[in-house]
Design a protein around this motif. Structure first.
Motif, PDB file in Angstrom:
ATOM      1  N   ARG A 148       0.649  -0.144   4.509  1.00  0.00           N
ATOM      2  CA  ARG A 148       1.993   0.402   4.721  1.00  0.00           C
ATOM      3  C   ARG A 148       2.575  -0.038   6.075  1.00  0.00           C
ATOM      4  O   ARG A 148       3.741  -0.441   6.161  1.00  0.00           O
ATOM      5  CB  ARG A 148       1.935   1.927   4.630  1.00  0.00           C
ATOM      6  N   ARG A 169       4.458  -1.040  -5.119  1.00  0.00           N
ATOM      7  CA  ARG A 169       3.676  -2.246  -5.405  1.00  0.00           C
ATOM      8  C   ARG A 169       2.876  -2.084  -6.708  1.00  0.00           C
ATOM      9  O   ARG A 169       2.583  -0.953  -7.116  1.00  0.00           O
ATOM     10  CB  ARG A 169       2.699  -2.513  -4.255  1.00  0.00           C
ATOM     11  N   PHE A 206       3.627  -3.674   6.067  1.00  0.00           N
ATOM     12  CA  PHE A 206       4.798  -3.840   5.213  1.00  0.00           C
ATOM     13  C   PHE A 206       6.064  -3.390   5.948  1.00  0.00           C
ATOM     14  O   PHE A 206       7.092  -4.077   5.938  1.00  0.00           O
ATOM     15  CB  PHE A 206       4.599  -3.025   3.928  1.00  0.00           C
ATOM     16  N   VAL A 256       2.252  -9.965   0.354  1.00  0.00           N
ATOM     17  CA  VAL A 256       3.032  -8.730   0.420  1.00  0.00           C
ATOM     18  C   VAL A 256       2.365  -7.634  -0.400  1.00  0.00           C
ATOM     19  O   VAL A 256       2.260  -6.476   0.033  1.00  0.00           O
ATOM     20  CB  VAL A 256       4.470  -8.972  -0.074  1.00  0.00           C
ATOM     21  N   HIS A 283       7.169   0.331  -0.298  1.00  0.00           N
ATOM     22  CA  HIS A 283       5.767  -0.110  -0.309  1.00  0.00           C
ATOM     23  C   HIS A 283       4.976   0.590  -1.412  1.00  0.00           C
ATOM     24  O   HIS A 283       4.076  -0.001  -2.021  1.00  0.00           O
ATOM     25  CB  HIS A 283       5.138   0.183   1.060  1.00  0.00           C
ATOM     26  N   MET A 338      -0.469  -6.025   1.508  1.00  0.00           N
ATOM     27  CA  MET A 338      -0.200  -5.394   2.810  1.00  0.00           C
ATOM     28  C   MET A 338      -0.453  -3.889   2.777  1.00  0.00           C
ATOM     29  O   MET A 338      -0.183  -3.236   1.774  1.00  0.00           O
ATOM     30  CB  MET A 338       1.258  -5.632   3.225  1.00  0.00           C
TER      31      MET A 338
END
Length: 635
Positions: A464, A489, A467, A459, A486, A462
């Motif tokens: 955008r 992160r 995600f 995750v 997102h 990832m």
């Protein structure tokens, strides 16, 4: 000119008048007394010590408790936290000490091996105290909660053995034993229910006293040893003989002290909050040094490992008497009592069933504390499930079948012979393996068993678009909100990821929030019932029965939904999984019709967040094989 204003000391450092010190100190002794003497009583019965030996253990325990409490509360050099913390023998050590003593042959011979392990473990605690802050990360709630739960569970058979007459003379069919045990337990429960404050804190002591008096009146308790005991006696170093040292026993006791250090850290922080005094890393170090020194002194003076007593932490909160010199006075009182063998002989006369009834309550409470600690663990993370399940399973296995230790060499029998030791070591080692050693990708947060899962590290890596594709259904396909999450992160754990979604929703511009609201279908609408629209909302509404309404219910709900949309311009959004069925949805909807537009905007966001929380939990559960199997529908 007036002299300088004398600064009033902090309440912790205030020296109260002698009369108050004596009264408050004696109150601490009463709250502490039952817990203080129960460890030597349980140990003596389990490894086969004589009544004379038990009386000496009780006096040595109380004498050393007093010394340890003064060291912790008054302190000297860099030893002692200088807070109102009373020291007592830790329950964590009971089962391992019994295992050590029995593996060494029981009786005083086993006691000597116990004392060797206690002395070395105390020294180890003293010297690792400055570094314990660095080790604390290896003892998260998944470890400490498992260990505390295991301690409570593993000690219950010891209490049960006493309840039926004692391990040396069990009589489970004797109705008097059952009556004494259950009667003592009932007194403790009734006092906890009917009383508050100080009386509730001495419920165990009252239960022991009343149970013993009834047994004495009926002829089932004898105090002949009181007359044979001296009025005054001093415990001398190595009264039972020179200690003996076993590597396995020392390892077991060091583990106990490491767990105890975690408990002490919590007690120190809690007490600092209660007395409104800031606690830092150096304070914890001084407290642990005091634990280590007191434990070493205990091994020399025929006693056991020491830690802060949580019962007395609660008493400080209850009475609001914050002076550490009250605890120091309690320490002096215990030293005096420890010099009176007749007092120890009275305690040694408590019948086993009475003691067992009280122990059932005390040890089960320890297990409950462990369960409370485990409630802070993220069990959506499959690794934590494995750690807790494996450690509990092995601990109960060894507790139920203690003879399994005979299948391993002598040096390993102390470890395998104790449910607490093997369970604790399992929790510590598995935590290292799963959370600290090698490459790990974090817990599964999406996907399904057999269909591929998405883990936290993936995750965090990832882009955008990926995600949004993975988590967009949390908000009915609202890409902008998920995209904002997102941007937050990397995520440390699943809780951090969940919080990112919540913050992204509430931090979004009002226009964006209105667009998210508009994406939700009407409650009970035909497009949802027919499966033509609604996406995740269809599953939510089906779970609440809103897709299976009869004609009258459908018309009533449709009228409410239409009135709400006409008034506020958005659909009526309700987290139906939290609502009390159709009636609850209708009742809440009617009440919300009277709100202002601003309030309903906020209410809709809260309901959307609650819906997303449920969907996120389902997403994580589906990625967790054990959790998915446990929660799968049986349709």
């Amino acid at each position: 000119m007036p002299g300088p204003v004398k600064r009033r000391p902090h309440p912790v450092d205030e020296v109260l008048p002698a009369g108050k010190l004596a009264v408050y100190g004696f109150q601490h002794v009463l709250a502490f007394y039952a817990g203080a003497v129960i460890v030597p009583i349980l140990l003596a019965g389990a490894i086969g010590l004589s009544e004379r030996d038990l009386i000496h253990l009780i006096n040595a325990d109380l004498f050393t408790c007093g010394i340890a409490s003064i060291i912790q509360s008054v302190g000297f050099w860099k030893i002692g936290v200088r807070l109102p913390l009373l020291q007592g023998v830790t329950f964590t050590a009971v089962s391992p000490m019994i295992a050590i003593g029995l593996a060494a042959g029981g009786g005083t011979q086993g006691l000597l091996v116990i004392y060797g392990a206690v002395i070395v473990a105390g020294l180890a605690t003293f010297f690792i105290a400055p570094f314990f802050g660095r080790l604390l990360r290896f003892f998260p709630p998944v470890v400490t909660g498992s260990v505390i739960t295991i301690i409570g569970i593993a000690l219950l058979p010891v209490a049960a053995a006493d309840a039926v007459g004692g391990a040396d003379n069990p009589q489970p069919g004797d109705p008097r034993n059952l009556a004494y045990a259950l009667g003592t337990l009932a007194v403790i429960v009734v006092m906890q229910r009917l009383f508050r404050g100080f009386l509730a804190t001495v419920a165990v002591l009252v239960g022991l006293v009343l149970g013993t008096l009834v047994a004495w009146f009926l002829g089932d308790a004898t105090f002949s040893a009181v007359g044979d005991s001296a009025w005054f006696g001093v415990t001398t170093p190595f009264w039972f003989g020179w200690p003996q040292f076993s590597v396995a026993a020392i390892l077991s006791m060091v583990v106990v002290m490491l767990i105890t250090a975690v408990e002490t850290t919590g007690d120190v922080v809690a007490t600092g909050e209660i007395v409104d005094k800031r606690v830092g890393g150096e304070d914890v170090t001084r407290a642990l040094r005091a634990d280590g020194l007191a434990t070493t002194i205990g091994g020399v003076l025929n006693s056991f490992p020491y830690t802060c007593f949580a019962e007395n932490v609660g008493l400080v909160r209850l009475t609001r008497v914050k002076s550490r010199y009250v605890v120091a006075t309690a320490g002096l009182i215990m030293i005096v009592i420890g010099l009176l063998p007749k007092a120890g002989a009275i305690v040694a006369g408590i019948p086993h069933p009475v003691l067992g009834g009280a122990a059932l309550a005390m040890f089960a409470t320890v297990a409950v504390v462990g369960i409370q600690t485990l409630s802070r663990v993220d069990f959506h993370d499959h690794r934590n499930v494995v750690i807790v399940a494996s450690s509990l399973g092995l601990a109960v296995f060894v507790t139920v079948e203690p003879d399994v230790a005979q299948a391993v060499p002598q040096w390993a029998q102390i470890v395998l012979g104790s449910g607490i030791t093997i369970g604790s070591l399992t929790a510590i080692v598995l935590n290292l393996v799963f959370h600290h050693l090698g490459r790990h990708r974090g817990p599964a947060v999406a996907g399904a068993p057999g269909a591929g899962t998405v883990r936290l590290e993936q995750v965090n890596a990832m882009d955008r678009a990926e995600f949004v594709a993975t988590f967009g259904k949390l908000f009915q396909g609202a890409d902008a909100v998920v995209g904002r999450a997102h941007d937050r992160r990397p995520f440390a754990d699943t809780a951090n990821l969940r919080a990112a979604f919540q913050e992204a929703l509430f931090a979004a511009p009002a226009e964006e929030q209105r667009a998210v609201m508009a994406a939700y279908p009407d409650l009970g609408g035909p497009e949802v019932a027919d499966g033509d629209a609604g996406g995740e909302s269809a599953e939510d509404q089906a779970a609440a029965g809103l897709t299976r309404l009869d004609e009258a219910d459908r018309v009533e709900l449709e009228a409410l939904v239409t009135a709400y949309r006409d008034r506020f311009g958005i659909p009526l959004i309700v987290c139906v999984r939290d609502a009390a069925g159709r009636e609850g949805v209708l009742r809440d909807g009617r009440q919300r019709l009277g709100n202002s537009a601003t309030q309903e905007h906020a209410a809709a966001l809260i309901e959307i967040a609650k819906i997303a929380n449920h969907r996120f939990g389902h997403l994580v559960a589906e990625a967790n094989p054990i959790h998915a199997a446990r929660t799968r529908s049986l349709d």
